[in-house]
Design an enzyme around this catalytic site. Structure first.
Site, PDB file in Angstrom:
ATOM      1  N   CYS A  69      58.631 -67.085 -28.016  1.00 38.41           N
ATOM      2  CA  CYS A  69      58.685 -67.468 -26.041  1.00 38.41           C
ATOM      3  C   CYS A  69      57.708 -67.686 -25.293  1.00 38.41           C
ATOM      4  O   CYS A  69      56.773 -67.871 -25.990  1.00 38.41           O
ATOM      5  CB  CYS A  69      59.129 -66.643 -25.497  1.00 38.41           C
ATOM      6  SG  CYS A  69      58.434 -65.001 -26.451  1.00 38.41           S
ATOM      7  N   CYS A 106      65.997 -63.217 -32.080  1.00 39.64           N
ATOM      8  CA  CYS A 106      64.960 -63.939 -31.015  1.00 39.64           C
ATOM      9  C   CYS A 106      65.236 -65.329 -31.673  1.00 39.64           C
ATOM     10  O   CYS A 106      64.852 -66.420 -30.728  1.00 39.64           O
ATOM     11  CB  CYS A 106      63.842 -62.982 -29.970  1.00 39.64           C
ATOM     12  SG  CYS A 106      62.777 -63.691 -31.139  1.00 39.64           S
ATOM     13  N   ASP A 148      62.540 -66.429 -32.968  1.00 38.71           N
ATOM     14  CA  ASP A 148      61.362 -67.513 -32.410  1.00 38.71           C
ATOM     15  C   ASP A 148      60.484 -66.966 -34.146  1.00 38.71           C
ATOM     16  O   ASP A 148      60.454 -66.312 -34.834  1.00 38.71           O
ATOM     17  CB  ASP A 148      60.267 -66.558 -31.930  1.00 38.71           C
ATOM     18  CG  ASP A 148      61.069 -67.030 -30.556  1.00 38.71           C
ATOM     19  OD1 ASP A 148      61.949 -67.617 -30.277  1.00 38.71           O
ATOM     20  OD2 ASP A 148      61.102 -65.677 -29.245  1.00 38.71           O
ATOM     21  N   CYS A 207      57.586 -59.601 -29.119  1.00 40.52           N
ATOM     22  CA  CYS A 207      56.267 -61.122 -29.689  1.00 40.52           C
ATOM     23  C   CYS A 207      55.069 -60.990 -29.326  1.00 40.52           C
ATOM     24  O   CYS A 207      54.107 -61.707 -30.131  1.00 40.52           O
ATOM     25  CB  CYS A 207      55.948 -61.674 -28.113  1.00 40.52           C
ATOM     26  SG  CYS A 207      58.071 -61.606 -26.895  1.00 40.52           S
TER      27      CYS A 207
HETATM   28 FE1  FES Z   1      60.657 -63.637 -29.340  1.00 45.74          FE
HETATM   29 FE2  FES Z   1      58.899 -63.236 -27.777  1.00 45.74          FE
HETATM   30  S1  FES Z   1      61.374 -63.551 -27.594  1.00 45.74           S
HETATM   31  S2  FES Z   1      58.882 -63.309 -29.847  1.00 45.74           S
END
Ligand code: FES
Length: 144
Positions: free
Chosen positions: A60, A35, A37, A104
């Protein structure tokens, strides 16, 4: 039923312990390749107690809520307790996350572990290498 619990929404809207820290005793940064992140954790440790913790999360809402809750769970606790914090404990404290958002919370567990590893390394403290997954090359925990 709402997708996100009230606690998730609260920690997403009013995250605790956001920011950076000068002279941190341990800094950990992890990312999820899928993702994109990124989560960074800063720890202040005195006499084996985590006296302060800050985080920066570019990610997110679930990742922000997970970081916020995780920092609350380890603040004031001994290093050993922070080391034992699991993503499951974070999810439980948040009253749950949707299944596709569990990864996450894994980011929060790993970021804390990575910061503790940094603390051990900086201070020449011996530790069992198995306690720490190789976060940089890890693809086993964030792929859910
Ligand atoms: Fe990447 Fe939540 S979607 S950590």
């Amino acid at each position: 039923m709402a997708l996100y619990s009230e606690k998730v929404m609260d920690h997403f809207r009013n995250p605790r312990n956001v920011g950076t820290m000068e002279n941190a005793d341990g800094i950990g940064e992890v990312g999820n390749a899928k993702c994109g992140d990124i989560m960074k954790i800063y720890l202040k440790i005195d006499n084996d107690i985590i006296t302060d913790v800050k985080f920066e999360t570019f990610g997110c809402g679930s990742a922000i809520a997970s970081s916020s809750m995780a920092t609350e769970l380890i603040k004031g606790k001994p290093v050993s307790e922070a080391l034992a914090l699991t993503n499951r404990a974070v999810v439980e404290a948040l009253d749950g996350l949707p299944p596709h958002k569990i990864h996450c919370s894994v980011l929060a567990e790993e970021a804390i572990k990575s910061a503790l590893k940094d603390y051990y390394d900086k201070n020449g403290i011996e530790y069992d290498k198995k306690l720490f997954p190789d976060c940089e090359h890890c693809d086993h925990c964030c792929g859910t």
